[in-house]
Design a protein around this motif. Structure first.
Motif, PDB file in Angstrom:
ATOM      1  N   HIS A 181       0.852  -1.184   0.000  1.00 33.89           N
ATOM      2  CA  HIS A 181       0.000   0.000   0.000  1.00 33.89           C
ATOM      3  C   HIS A 181       0.889   1.235   0.000  1.00 33.89           C
ATOM      4  CE1 HIS A 181      -3.954  -1.994   1.386  1.00 33.89           C
ATOM      5  NE2 HIS A 181      -3.133  -2.917   0.885  1.00 33.89           N
ATOM      6  N   ARG A 182       0.747   2.044  -1.028  1.00 34.36           N
ATOM      7  CA  ARG A 182       1.569   3.240  -1.157  1.00 34.36           C
ATOM      8  C   ARG A 182       0.778   4.312  -1.887  1.00 34.36           C
ATOM      9  NH1 ARG A 182       5.185  -0.210  -5.154  1.00 34.36           N
ATOM     10  NH2 ARG A 182       6.186  -0.724  -3.179  1.00 34.36           N
ATOM     11  N   ASP A 183       1.248   5.554  -1.807  1.00 38.80           N
ATOM     12  CA  ASP A 183       0.536   6.654  -2.445  1.00 38.80           C
ATOM     13  C   ASP A 183       0.760   6.667  -3.951  1.00 38.80           C
ATOM     14  OD1 ASP A 183      -1.052   9.148  -2.308  1.00 38.80           O
ATOM     15  OD2 ASP A 183       0.804  10.069  -3.015  1.00 38.80           O
ATOM     16  N   GLY A 184       1.943   6.250  -4.388  1.00 40.03           N
ATOM     17  CA  GLY A 184       2.267   6.272  -5.809  1.00 40.03           C
ATOM     18  C   GLY A 184       2.058   4.928  -6.474  1.00 40.03           C
ATOM     19  N   PRO A 185       2.374   4.836  -7.759  1.00 41.64           N
ATOM     20  CA  PRO A 185       2.176   3.594  -8.518  1.00 41.64           C
ATOM     21  C   PRO A 185       3.179   2.508  -8.144  1.00 41.64           C
ATOM     22  CG  PRO A 185       3.263   5.228  -9.880  1.00 41.64           C
ATOM     23  CD  PRO A 185       2.881   5.929  -8.614  1.00 41.64           C
ATOM     24  N   ASP A 186       2.800   1.267  -8.446  1.00 37.81           N
ATOM     25  CA  ASP A 186       3.663   0.115  -8.170  1.00 37.81           C
ATOM     26  C   ASP A 186       4.495  -0.188  -9.420  1.00 37.81           C
ATOM     27  OD1 ASP A 186       4.872  -2.210  -7.384  1.00 37.81           O
ATOM     28  OD2 ASP A 186       3.052  -3.152  -6.612  1.00 37.81           O
ATOM     29  N   LEU A 187       5.570   0.541  -9.582  1.00 33.65           N
ATOM     30  CA  LEU A 187       6.436   0.369 -10.749  1.00 33.65           C
ATOM     31  C   LEU A 187       7.182  -0.955 -10.716  1.00 33.65           C
ATOM     32  CD1 LEU A 187       7.664   4.033 -10.730  1.00 33.65           C
ATOM     33  CD2 LEU A 187       6.493   2.966 -12.665  1.00 33.65           C
ATOM     34  N   ASP A 188       7.468  -1.446  -9.526  1.00 31.87           N
ATOM     35  CA  ASP A 188       8.154  -2.733  -9.412  1.00 31.87           C
ATOM     36  C   ASP A 188       7.293  -3.855  -9.979  1.00 31.87           C
ATOM     37  OD1 ASP A 188      10.314  -4.510  -8.302  1.00 31.87           O
ATOM     38  OD2 ASP A 188       8.627  -5.246  -7.104  1.00 31.87           O
ATOM     39  N   LEU A 189       5.990  -3.804  -9.731  1.00 33.01           N
ATOM     40  CA  LEU A 189       5.096  -4.835 -10.263  1.00 33.01           C
ATOM     41  C   LEU A 189       5.069  -4.782 -11.787  1.00 33.01           C
ATOM     42  CD1 LEU A 189       3.058  -7.088  -9.850  1.00 33.01           C
ATOM     43  CD2 LEU A 189       1.276  -5.328  -9.522  1.00 33.01           C
ATOM     44  N   VAL A 190       5.065  -3.585 -12.346  1.00 32.56           N
ATOM     45  CA  VAL A 190       5.116  -3.451 -13.805  1.00 32.56           C
ATOM     46  C   VAL A 190       6.358  -4.135 -14.361  1.00 32.56           C
ATOM     47  CG1 VAL A 190       5.314  -1.835 -15.740  1.00 32.56           C
ATOM     48  CG2 VAL A 190       3.804  -1.294 -13.811  1.00 32.56           C
ATOM     49  N   ALA A 191       7.503  -3.831 -13.769  1.00 31.29           N
ATOM     50  CA  ALA A 191       8.767  -4.380 -14.259  1.00 31.29           C
ATOM     51  C   ALA A 191       8.816  -5.898 -14.129  1.00 31.29           C
ATOM     52  CB  ALA A 191       9.932  -3.747 -13.499  1.00 31.29           C
ATOM     53  N   ARG A 192       8.365  -6.409 -13.015  1.00 28.57           N
ATOM     54  CA  ARG A 192       8.430  -7.861 -12.790  1.00 28.57           C
ATOM     55  C   ARG A 192       7.478  -8.608 -13.721  1.00 28.57           C
ATOM     56  NH1 ARG A 192       7.651  -8.928  -6.599  1.00 28.57           N
ATOM     57  NH2 ARG A 192       8.247 -11.044  -7.201  1.00 28.57           N
ATOM     58  N   LEU A 193       6.281  -8.072 -13.921  1.00 28.94           N
ATOM     59  CA  LEU A 193       5.355  -8.728 -14.835  1.00 28.94           C
ATOM     60  C   LEU A 193       5.863  -8.666 -16.274  1.00 28.94           C
ATOM     61  CD1 LEU A 193       1.889  -7.560 -13.445  1.00 28.94           C
ATOM     62  CD2 LEU A 193       2.721  -9.919 -13.577  1.00 28.94           C
ATOM     63  N   ALA A 194       6.409  -7.506 -16.664  1.00 28.33           N
ATOM     64  CA  ALA A 194       6.920  -7.356 -18.030  1.00 28.33           C
ATOM     65  C   ALA A 194       8.027  -8.359 -18.326  1.00 28.33           C
ATOM     66  CB  ALA A 194       7.419  -5.935 -18.248  1.00 28.33           C
ATOM     67  N   ALA A 195       8.762  -8.744 -17.300  1.00 24.79           N
ATOM     68  CA  ALA A 195       9.857  -9.692 -17.487  1.00 24.79           C
ATOM     69  C   ALA A 195       9.380 -11.139 -17.495  1.00 24.79           C
ATOM     70  CB  ALA A 195      10.892  -9.506 -16.379  1.00 24.79           C
TER      71      ALA A 195
END
Length: 236
Positions: free
Chosen positions: A161-175
């Motif tokens: 839970h965070r105020d900004g976007p989950d960029l780590d999830l984007v990167a991990r899924l893209a890989a």
């Protein structure tokens, strides 16, 4: 070519009234269609819309792909929670149906894969799996999803839970997955959009930060009050 090819490298705008505000003045299909036409004129490559009436109105107003969904309630699985909702969304004209693909129990007692099969059997729509974790994204692709979106990260117990976007999830899924990964959830600035594409996003979705005057104004007013309090000022 898939409809998702039209979304590559572009900005998708979510045109929806606030879910927790039944009296939101934007809650009107005609209004949402005008908002959708405006964002498409500004360069949006697709529109995300909630509810059969809004989807129909927006389809008639724009010539870009429409990602449709049906929100039922505000807790648990509420984004297109059943196979019936998914088929109805497709029948309303959505090119892509967004479906909650988290590992939480669904109200119809069926699995996400059952919803995928129902949509495939009765419509030509594609399936976008809204997920909150890497495991959910991988499982959704195995179940037949045509793309995955990080929409629900931050809104389930299993995700940060965070105020900004989950960029780590984007990167991990893209890989890990061989389908488009759509970055969605708390994107509010050009810098965050750039970072999402750098992480491997196929496209990026923005919503309230663009299309909700109520949400935008509340954030600005709250900031004004905080600034005034910090400066020891009083504002009427």
């Amino acid at each position: 070519m898939s409809v998702f090819d039209d979304l590559a490298g572009g900005l998708v705008i979510s045109c929806q009234p606030l879910l927790d505000e039944p009296d939101d003045p934007m809650r009107d299909p005609y209004v949402q269609a005008r908002v959708a036409a405006s964002v498409v004129r500004g360069g949006a490559v697709a529109v995300r819309a909630n509810g059969v009436a809004d989807i129909r109105a927006i389809r008639a107003a724009v010539d870009v792909p429409v990602i449709g969904l049906h929100k039922q309630g505000v807790d648990g699985v509420f984004i297109t929670p059943t196979a019936t909702h998914a088929v109805d969304v497709a029948a309303a004209g959505a090119h892509i149906v967004a479906v909650d693909a988290t590992d939480r129990p669904r109200p119809d007692g069926r699995a996400f894969a059952d919803t995928v099969r129902a949509v495939r059997a009765r419509t030509d729509a594609l399936i976008l799996a809204d997920v909150s974790t890497v495991a959910e994204g991988v499982a959704a692709v195995r179940a037949g999803a045509d793309a995955v979106a990080t929409t629900l990260s931050g809104y389930t117990p299993a995700s940060p839970h965070r105020d900004g976007p989950d960029l780590d999830l984007v990167a991990r899924l893209a890989a890990l997955v061989a389908v488009p990964v759509i970055a969605e959830g708390r994107y509010r600035s050009p810098e965050q959009i750039d970072r999402a594409f750098a992480a491997g996003a196929h496209s990026v979705v923005l919503g309230n930060a663009v299309t909700s005057p109520l949400w935008i104004t509340r954030r600005l007013v709250a900031a004004t009050r905080r600034t005034a309090a910090a400066n020891g000022e009083h504002r009427a």
